[in-house]
Enzyme design. Structure first.
Site, PDB file in Angstrom:
ATOM      1  N   LYS A  19       0.844  -1.199   0.000  1.00 23.68           N
ATOM      2  CA  LYS A  19       0.000   0.000   0.000  1.00 23.68           C
ATOM      3  C   LYS A  19       0.878   1.246   0.000  1.00 23.68           C
ATOM      4  O   LYS A  19       1.905   1.281   0.669  1.00 23.68           O
ATOM      5  CB  LYS A  19      -0.916   0.003   1.223  1.00 23.68           C
ATOM      6  CG  LYS A  19      -2.164  -0.841   1.036  1.00 23.68           C
ATOM      7  CD  LYS A  19      -3.316  -0.329   1.886  1.00 23.68           C
ATOM      8  CE  LYS A  19      -4.611  -1.010   1.473  1.00 23.68           C
ATOM      9  NZ  LYS A  19      -5.787  -0.395   2.118  1.00 23.68           N
ATOM     10  N   GLU A  25     -18.457  -8.496   9.132  1.00 21.34           N
ATOM     11  CA  GLU A  25     -19.496  -7.831   9.931  1.00 21.34           C
ATOM     12  C   GLU A  25     -20.434  -8.830  10.603  1.00 21.34           C
ATOM     13  O   GLU A  25     -20.898  -8.602  11.729  1.00 21.34           O
ATOM     14  CB  GLU A  25     -20.287  -6.857   9.056  1.00 21.34           C
ATOM     15  CG  GLU A  25     -19.479  -5.669   8.527  1.00 21.34           C
ATOM     16  CD  GLU A  25     -18.628  -6.004   7.310  1.00 21.34           C
ATOM     17  OE1 GLU A  25     -18.725  -7.143   6.797  1.00 21.34           O
ATOM     18  OE2 GLU A  25     -17.856  -5.130   6.869  1.00 21.34           O
ATOM     19  N   ARG A  84     -24.620  -5.808   6.277  1.00 19.68           N
ATOM     20  CA  ARG A  84     -24.143  -7.177   6.095  1.00 19.68           C
ATOM     21  C   ARG A  84     -24.412  -8.051   7.301  1.00 19.68           C
ATOM     22  O   ARG A  84     -24.259  -9.269   7.229  1.00 19.68           O
ATOM     23  CB  ARG A  84     -22.642  -7.166   5.818  1.00 19.68           C
ATOM     24  CG  ARG A  84     -22.290  -6.281   4.666  1.00 19.68           C
ATOM     25  CD  ARG A  84     -20.821  -6.405   4.347  1.00 19.68           C
ATOM     26  NE  ARG A  84     -20.685  -6.535   2.914  1.00 19.68           N
ATOM     27  CZ  ARG A  84     -19.627  -7.058   2.318  1.00 19.68           C
ATOM     28  NH1 ARG A  84     -18.626  -7.523   3.020  1.00 19.68           N
ATOM     29  NH2 ARG A  84     -19.581  -7.136   1.012  1.00 19.68           N
TER      30      ARG A  84
END
Lengths: 638, 638
Positions: A288, A373, A401
């Site tokens: 990243k 989740e 979710r």
């Protein structure tokens, strides 16, 4: 044969993947640097998802160099890593209005380009949709290639796993590129992450190169059927460590890990893997923030950033005021100091949900389950069952979710779980996939559930205190916004929350209209009241605080011949105003539609723009309220 | 020392796990047979979940023999396998009213017994709740054992996997019993299932015994920390095949596979594994329907059965009429013959959703993804994206698990996926975890979504034809019920569906009231109209067909000074009646609450009972409508 460099920079000459294909591998590497500089420069002005996009530039170039995504299908999981893809597919000039009104979206969007397949902003969906498209190819007698790019953080999501478990449905080419940057928005948690990092640590750069040549060497002998393929790969390709173990057990042909920045190798690998007659995973390593120091050091801060200076500093003046998120974080820490039963659960969004300080202070009472989740909510249910006070902090859009887990494991059991729903309402630049416009609706159908919303900083703390004091599920919603300035923090909002009790913030003498707001829009209700009184129109302003149970006094307002205008930052369908309508209809009060106006968000895609503008466009604003009030008075609705 | 058998059967002497602990291992095996006979005999009269419960009798006995589940926590995943558990924990006499009003539930229920933890009916949640409870034990300075029993079909669910991925959060005892009967309600699909069956096929009975003694032998040397544990297990316990590979890669200590019917060994294994200071999986083999021939042969039919004869035949007269499910299955086959773009997706519920014949006829157009509702919807999105016409058949209660996927991958993309929502409304004997009372609410907030409901068999076909003709998401809901008899199949319901158009089934001359029904409750609306006309009260009866978009003529009824009574088999919150209220408020029509009554299900737990009684209790019935109409007339609401 490369291009004539005297023509200027390479990037200027790339208006479609066709232009890309004219370049030499050396030029592709140079182009990667130019794209990276372009992204950093452009985002330093507009802001956007920086770190993830810098990581996949070489990967994106190699993919477009080998495949033809006018017909082949490229599926970006999550989607916030598609900038290089958009630059290469003719949208370079549009980055000046990235994520702004009439500008391009920060996520893939078929409406923008034939090169985009799905509007996608939630993690874990690409493998499943790819399976569907692969089957569709067969049924439609087509043979386009399908490539899904999935991050190491997304692949642990339940839907990703369910899809991997069903890869056997596909008996043709389907390439899954596992983009392993060993980091979600927060460092990835969990066994799979540990597995990946064990593999990663065991790999030298030399190993990666060896694996690459191994794959290319043995590709011809890899069988057509999945079973032999897996067997032959095991036999032929010697891994330094059984990196493939996890996937082998699932009978998924696995290749890698390889270097995600070696464009030449990536191109050769894609050309080889393109030939397979079955699904396969290519595991690549990226980083990243690659190429931009500040972002490499702090991928989290640069996941989604506002404008910044080239040294990485944020453009000053951004954080003059506190956000609801920050206030929530502060309040929770304060309360957690007094009550050690308070624990916090989040889903790969520790900083995003304002739990950073909580984690630093109470590391052993903080649980990040990764992009999961559903599990987050069930773990919370177990924690509550054993006498703790779990606070689940998840964005409204992602909480969708865990709808079924909230209902089954929390609401039906009537357990004391506190849901802190951040990003409730419209979210501005992220657009349709990220709005939190449905939480009131899906939560208020559940038994035992209490729904509240704080209007300002004072109420955030009061709301949390109330919720943690209840021995049942309570959901607190608040927007991606700053808390109102002090002048709006009325004394009325300093009273403790009492179950089903609204606060009457302003009483207009001889008022014919009551404005009932839910949550942070109290600010607009008060501003509207101020403007109306200038026109000698006096109104009441009521801060509902509770959507469920609704204060009966709100229904009773009709007895006093007051018109009601409800205001909320939620879908008109099933929202707070609908609660008022339902409760009025269930009772026997005065006529409704002449006396109740519901202001909220329409049931349409609300595209990226400033959050303020999104609200104004829908009439969820001081202007909208003033308009509604005047209409009400003029159209003899009272 | 065993008990005195002259006292009668063993089972008669078992009123709590304490009594169980007085028996010898030999007696336990005899008890298992008695329990099995009791379950078969009892269910032959009451019906219930037979096959799964017969499979786990020995397991249940061994668990209660070793642990003390008054304080230790036993978590049954799905929960429909808890009968032996209920029998042993003092509820034997209550089986005469199993799943009937005032009788015991078919699922665990803390309200029934201290031995039950969660009301649980959905698969895949036990590992996550167990993690939460294990952490809670540590925080609360307690040391009770925690055992989660998870089936091989449940462990592939996304939430199960998300939980497995987070097992590392637990650093104390937590035993997961993987109950592998190689079969969900339907044969288990997917890579994990294939992996399990590869392992199973490689195991002789001798191997299972060897593994058992291996485990017991090496248990003392298994380390306390997870990492060493996994390493030592690998070294010390020789598997015939790397059955543990999948779990090893996730760093989860795995033991097995072992025989699930050898009570003595199970007891020794539980005693040993109880000592571990970290989570572990014990993989056991069982068989659905064990001990009852007909159920062993057809576990599917006996998953959830009505009363039956001892030869397995159903008690006759059960299926005199066709169910909505059967009619759906027939219609889809008929339409699929004419249009090969039609494909069907289900989630481990092929027969339950009426797709059995479709699978037989169009095996290559049928996809069962296992208990993975999220993936099912995303696969469907991919299929639709590539030009096919996917029909997703899932129960309303389970569709809740794909809320976010329906919104993100289908609704936001405006893809032509048809959702056939079976078991919409109350479901009778299964109770709170299985009602489908929220689908209208959570689906109607989504952009592009069209919601329809057929009132009878004719309309089921017309609804499907309409939905498959639309190039956008359409949801069709229908109940767990028989279709109405012919006399209710009014001519009006034979007209093709047209977007947003209701059908006016009956026009009462000079009628002051219009009954507007959504779906199968048209039957009750017509019955109510018949009774009312006997009292010279003439009413209109309107079959709405569409909840979204709602027919404007329904709102306009108020212009004719008609009172409206809406009827639906859905939660009052966010339901069909709420759509009518919202649309009226959004327009400028006549007063509402004096002229609109909404009949539907209250926001409370509706426990197991007959479906008919559940509807009657809520006033969603001919009686309820008649009552509402007379109130409306008497209370000067018009």
């Amino acid at each position: 044969m490369g291009l004539d460099l005297s023509m200027g920079t390479l990037l200027e000459q790339i208006d479609s993947p066709d232009d890309l294909k004219k370049l030499s591998v050396e030029q592709l590497s140079a182009l990667a640097e130019e794209i990276r500089d372009f992204i950093v420069g452009s985002l330093s002005r507009t802001g956007g998802h920086l770190a993830s996009n810098l990581g996949v530039v070489e990967l994106t170039i190699a993919l477009h160099y080998v495949f033809d995504f006018r017909k082949d299908k490229l599926l970006w999981d999550v989607g916030h890593q598609c900038y290089a893809h958009k630059i290469i597919t003719g949208r370079r000039d549009k980055f000046v209005r990235l994520r702004k009104a009439d500008g391009i979206s920060g996520f893939p969007d078929p409406a923008e380009s034939v090169y985009d397949q799905f509007v996608v902003g939630h993690a874990g969906t690409a493998i499943a949709t790819a399976i569907g498209m692969a089957i569709g190819q067969v049924k439609q007698k087509k043979n386009d290639n399908i490539v899904a790019v999935v991050g190491d953080a997304s692949i642990v999501n339940g839907v990703s796993f369910e899809a991997l478990n069903n890869l056997g449905l596909v008996r043709r080419q389907l390439l899954i590129v596992l983009n392993d940057n060993s980091m979600a928005i927060d460092p990835t948690e969990g066994s799979v992450a540990k597995y990946f990092s064990r593999v990663r640590l065991s790999q030298t750069y030399e190993d990666l190169r060896k694996t690459t040549s191994n794959i290319l060497e043995h590709m011809p002998v890899i069988g057509k059927g999945v079973e032999e393929a897996v067997e032959r790969i095991k036999k032929s390709i010697r891994m330094v460590l059984p990196a493939s173990q996890m996937f082998e057990s699932l009978n998924i042909p696995y290749f890698g890990p390889v270097d995600g920045y070696d464009i030449g190798s990536l191109i050769r690998l894609f050309r080889a893997l393109q030939q397979l007659g079955h699904p396969a995973i290519l595991h690549i390593y990226t980083k990243k923030g690659k190429g931009f120091g500040p972002a490499e050091e702090d991928g989290r801060r640069f996941h989604s950033t506002g404008p910044f200076k080239m040294n990485g500093d944020a453009v000053s003046g951004q954080h003059s005021r506190k956000s609801f998120t920050e206030v929530f974080g502060d309040c929770l820490v304060e309360l957690a100091e007094k009550d050690e039963r308070i624990v916090a659960i989040t889903s790969a969004m520790c900083d995003g949900t304002g739990l950073g300080e909580f984690r630093r202070r109470f590391g052993d009472r903080f649980y990040d389950v990764g992009i999961a989740e559903g599990a987050a909510v069930d773990v919370a249910a177990g924690l509550a069952k054993s006498g703790l006070k779990p606070v689940v902090a998840i964005y409204s859009t992602f909480l969708q979710r865990s709808f079924d887990q909230i209902l089954q494991e929390v609401a039906l059991q009537n357990l004391g779980v506190v849901f802190c729903i951040d990003r409730a309402g419209v979210v501005g630049s992220d657009g349709p996939t990220h709005h939190g416009l449905m939480d009131i609706g899906f939560l208020r159908m559940m038994p035992n559930m209490v729904l509240i919303a704080p209007a300002n900083a004072d109420e955030m703390k009061l709301a949390l205190e109330f919720a943690l004091g209840e021995d049942r599920p309570v959901a607190i919603r608040y927007p991606k916004d700053f808390v109102p300035e002090k002048r709006f923090a009325r004394a009325a909002c300093k009273k403790p929350f009492r179950l089903g009790k609204a606060v009457f913030v302003k009483r207009g003498k001889a008022s014919g209209i009551a404005i009932v707001s839910y949550g942070s829009v109290l600010r607009d209700a008060l501003e509207a009241a101020r403007r109306l009184s200038k026109d000698r129109i006096e109104v009441d302003v009521i801060n509902a605080r509770f959507a469920v149970p609704l204060d009966e006094r709100i229904v009773s307002l009709l007895d006093d011949n007051k018109g009601i205008i409800t205001v909320e930052d939620h879908s008109l369908a099933c929202g707070f105003g609908a609660v008022v309508l339902e409760d009025i209809a269930a009772s026997f009060k005065k006529p409704i539609e002449r006396s109740v106006r519901v202001l909220g968000m329409p049931r349409v895609l609300i595209s990226h723009d400033s959050r303020a503008q999104q609200l104004v466009s829908a009439g969820v604003s001081a202007d909208g309220i003033v308009r509604a009030a005047k209409e009400m008075l003029s159209s003899s609705q009272l």
